[in-house]
Scaffold this active site. Structure first.
Site, PDB file in Angstrom:
ATOM      1  N   CYS A 210       0.869  -1.173   0.000  1.00  0.00           N
ATOM      2  CA  CYS A 210       0.000   0.000   0.000  1.00  0.00           C
ATOM      3  C   CYS A 210       0.908   1.226   0.000  1.00  0.00           C
ATOM      4  O   CYS A 210       2.039   1.149  -0.492  1.00  0.00           O
ATOM      5  CB  CYS A 210      -0.940  -0.012   1.197  1.00  0.00           C
ATOM      6  SG  CYS A 210      -0.121  -0.034   2.795  1.00  0.00           S
ATOM      7  N   MET A 211       0.461   2.333   0.552  1.00  0.00           N
ATOM      8  CA  MET A 211       1.246   3.564   0.469  1.00  0.00           C
ATOM      9  C   MET A 211       2.490   3.536   1.346  1.00  0.00           C
ATOM     10  O   MET A 211       3.480   4.189   1.041  1.00  0.00           O
ATOM     11  CB  MET A 211       0.360   4.753   0.887  1.00  0.00           C
ATOM     12  CG  MET A 211       0.958   6.107   0.577  1.00  0.00           C
ATOM     13  SD  MET A 211       1.128   6.384  -1.177  1.00  0.00           S
ATOM     14  CE  MET A 211       1.955   7.976  -1.208  1.00  0.00           C
TER      15      MET A 211
END
Length: 654
Positions: free
Chosen positions: A27-28
């Protein structure tokens, strides 16, 4: 090969090699693994890597926190490992295969109750406050309560029951809604189903035990009768009925022609699920729930109740790690419904306090380590307020002995708590405020238990840590005196750039809304400061703007919920819209910039749909984290005020 190639090779070895990877994504900020054998992962070694900021396991996924550079790290990792990445949804599905039936059931219960927790906490606080005004005999030599002394407080006591009743008596409505939301079916049908379980036409569940069998109302169908019994505060009947509705809706949606589905699907699924709920599932769920609560109640009140208290107090914190603790919500609520109180919740609150007190011991041991205190202090505070994850994952498990000291302290407090039959009449309020949910007659004894939960873990942690020669460290951190509108300030060690980079610049608000400290965000990784110093905004508008001049260096094209910036003064920022919004897969998010694009203060970066975030069950609080402070020695975080995008200064670097 990229700059993370060597780190990727090291991580690959530490997680058990290519053959131990079931699936991998990112993810980020985090690498997300599903490991074939989680036991092969060298967690201590992984967390010791320079590129790694921390790790944790959740819902069958082993997550490694990397930070802004996770996309580059991921690309290097899959190249080095010779594996193909998959989507985050695929990782979740693979993670479920790693779970046994019990773990899947617990995950389902956790997902059902998670959206209801804020309401349950509010309900617990309301009932706790009502305890103070209508059940504590503090006036006229201990003969009268505040409600008896004052008509205003008597009226307030009666008025507040509106909220308490809505939360706990109408709980089946929330459960049915949450199940339909989780299953992706029509949520309004779930709400209606829940309402049929608590309808005023039915005999209130709390009155069933005191109503003679021949006085219970019923529906007469000629050949048979069905009792008209409500299911206020009942958990299992609502869960069973809601899942039945969901599967019926999916079945009818599959077999019904599209042209008539709008009529046939909701009518058939709702009618049949309501019939099943009152004819079959409700009575069965009631009996199963009562059986479970009676077994637990027997353990708490029986001959071996002290042993029960010691064991439960000792193992509750490990249950938090596995996720099994979510099952206690249902058991607590069933105990309250059946016995007008629960003796489990007081021990849960004490376990919160005990883990927080172990962190308090670490605060004392590391009093000269300013960087460690950045994690220790907020973790301790959140733990004392009932949220244990930052303390457990951020502090205690990293050293292990504080975690065990907390377990021992919790067991000691649990023994005294059960021996004194301390009972709560509501749940949701944990930690030190948990005393508000305790029945007034037991409050003094619970205060004694709290003292034990504070003293024992603190002393044990301090003694064991001292014997281990835990180094307190001397990393300096200059504290900035608070200014008008400023709630916190902290110094941050710098890197090795030009001596003027990262200094003498202020960044402006990136959204309109209340500016709050990270500790109020409610996300373990951000709130603990694992990603770095920062703050957040509770947005009042829908467009994130750049807080200053810089360049876009990180984007998430599939989810579009976050952006990384390299500011002109050398500071790197991560702006993350919402909590867990990566699950929305970009729905409701639009990038207004491109990778590598130059931006100025006020340049639009991301537009997001607040309503879609809310409907997805996520918070839209937007975080800004300093992932690299450059050469700044001091960062002033200006929080506790309303900010206006591109006008209000919220960060000052010196």
């Amino acid at each position: 090969m990229g700059k993370y190639a060597e780190d990727a090779r090291e991580l690959l070895e530490l997680i058990g090699g290519k053959e131990n990877i079931g699936a991998v994504s990112h993810c980020m900020t985090r690498m997300r693994f599903v490991l074939n054998d989680p036991g092969k992962a060298d967690v201590a070694g992984i967390e010791g890597m320079k590129a790694v900021k921390g790790s944790f396991t959740q819902s069958g996924q082993f997550q490694v926190i990397i930070g802004n550079g996770v996309a580059d790290f991921y690309n290097d990792f899959v190249a080095v490992a010779g594996v193909e990445g998959v989507s985050k949804d695929a990782v979740k599905q693979a993670a479920k295969k790693n779970q046994n039936v019990l773990q899947r059931a617990i995950t389902a219960i956790a997902e059902i109750f998670a959206p209801l927790i804020p309401a349950i906490i509010v309900g617990g606080l309301i009932l706790g406050f009502r305890n103070c005004i209508d059940s504590l005999y503090l006036f006229e030599n201990g003969t009268k309560t505040l409600a008896e002394m004052s008509q205003f407080w008597a009226g307030m006591d009666s008025f507040l029951w509106l909220i308490g009743e809505a939360v706990f008596h109408m709980l089946p409505v929330g459960i049915c809604w949450s199940v339909t939301k989780k299953m992706g079916t029509t949520q309004i049908l779930g709400i209606i189903l829940g309402l049929t379980l608590v309808s005023g036409q039915l005999l209130n569940a709390y009155s069933v035990a005191t109503t003679a069998a021949d006085s219970i109302p019923y529906w007469d169908f000629g050949a048979f009768r069905i009792n008209m019994i409500g299911y206020q505060a009942q958990v299992l009947p609502a869960i069973l009925a809601a899942f039945t509705l969901c599967y019926l809706e999916k079945f009818f949606r599959k077999i019904t022609p599209q042209v008539i589905s709008m009529v046939v699907v909701p009518f058939c699924s709702l009618l049949l699920s309501v019939v099943a709920a009152h004819f079959i599932l409700g009575p069965i769920g009631w009996k199963i729930g009562s059986a479970i609560s009676s077994v637990v109640y027997a353990g708490i009140t029986g001959s071996f109740k002290v042993v029960f208290g010691a064991v439960f107090g000792f193992v509750y914190a490990p249950l938090v790690i596995t996720g099994l603790h979510h099952m206690t919500n249902a058991i607590d609520l069933q105990l309250i419904a059946d016995y007008e109180g629960t003796m489990l919740w007081p021990m849960i609150a004490l376990s919160n306090i005990a883990q927080g007190s172990a962190v308090l011991g670490m605060i004392w041991l590391q009093k000269k380590d300013a960087r460690a205190q950045e994690v220790n202090v907020p973790a301790c505070i959140s733990c004392y307020l009932g949220v244990t994850e930052p303390a457990i994952f951020g502090v205690n498990l990293k050293h292990m002995f504080p975690f065990i000291c907390g377990m021992i302290g919790s067991a000691c407090a649990g023994v005294v708590c059960v021996a004194a039959s301390v009972t709560a009449n509501a749940i949701g309020v944990g930690g030190l405020p948990g005393i508000l949910s305790i029945k007034p007659v037991f409050m003094p004894m619970f205060a004694v238990c709290m003292a034990i939960a504070v003293a024992v873990p603190f002393l044990l942690t301090a003694v064991v840590g001292k014997k281990k020669g835990l180094v307190t460290g001397n990393r300096a951190m200059e504290r900035v005196p608070e200014e008008s509108g400023s709630q916190e300030g902290s110094g941050v060690s710098g890197g090795s750039r030009d001596e003027n980079m990262g200094k003498g610049q202020a960044f402006r608000a990136f959204l309109d809304g209340m500016v709050i400290p990270l500790k109020e965000v409610g996300d373990g990784v951000f709130s603990e400061g694992i990603m770095g110093e920062g703050l957040a905004v509770r947005p009042e508008n829908d467009t994130v703007t750049s807080p200053g001049a810089g360049t876009v260096i990180v984007m998430m094209e599939d989810s579009r919920h976050a952006v990384g910036l390299l500011m002109d003064n050398g500071v790197q920022l991560l702006i993350h819209v919402g909590i867990d919004t990566v699950d929305m897969k970009g729905d409701g998010f639009t990038y207004l910039v491109k990778q590598g694009e130059r931006v100025s203060a006020g340049s639009p970066l991301i537009r997001f749909d607040r309503e879609k975030i809310k409907k997805a069950g996520h918070s839209d609080v937007t975080v800004c984290v300093v992932t690299d402070a450059g050469e700044a020695e001091i960062i002033r975080m200006l929080t506790g005020m309303r900010g206006t995008a591109n006008e209000t200064e919220i960060m000052v670097f010196e």
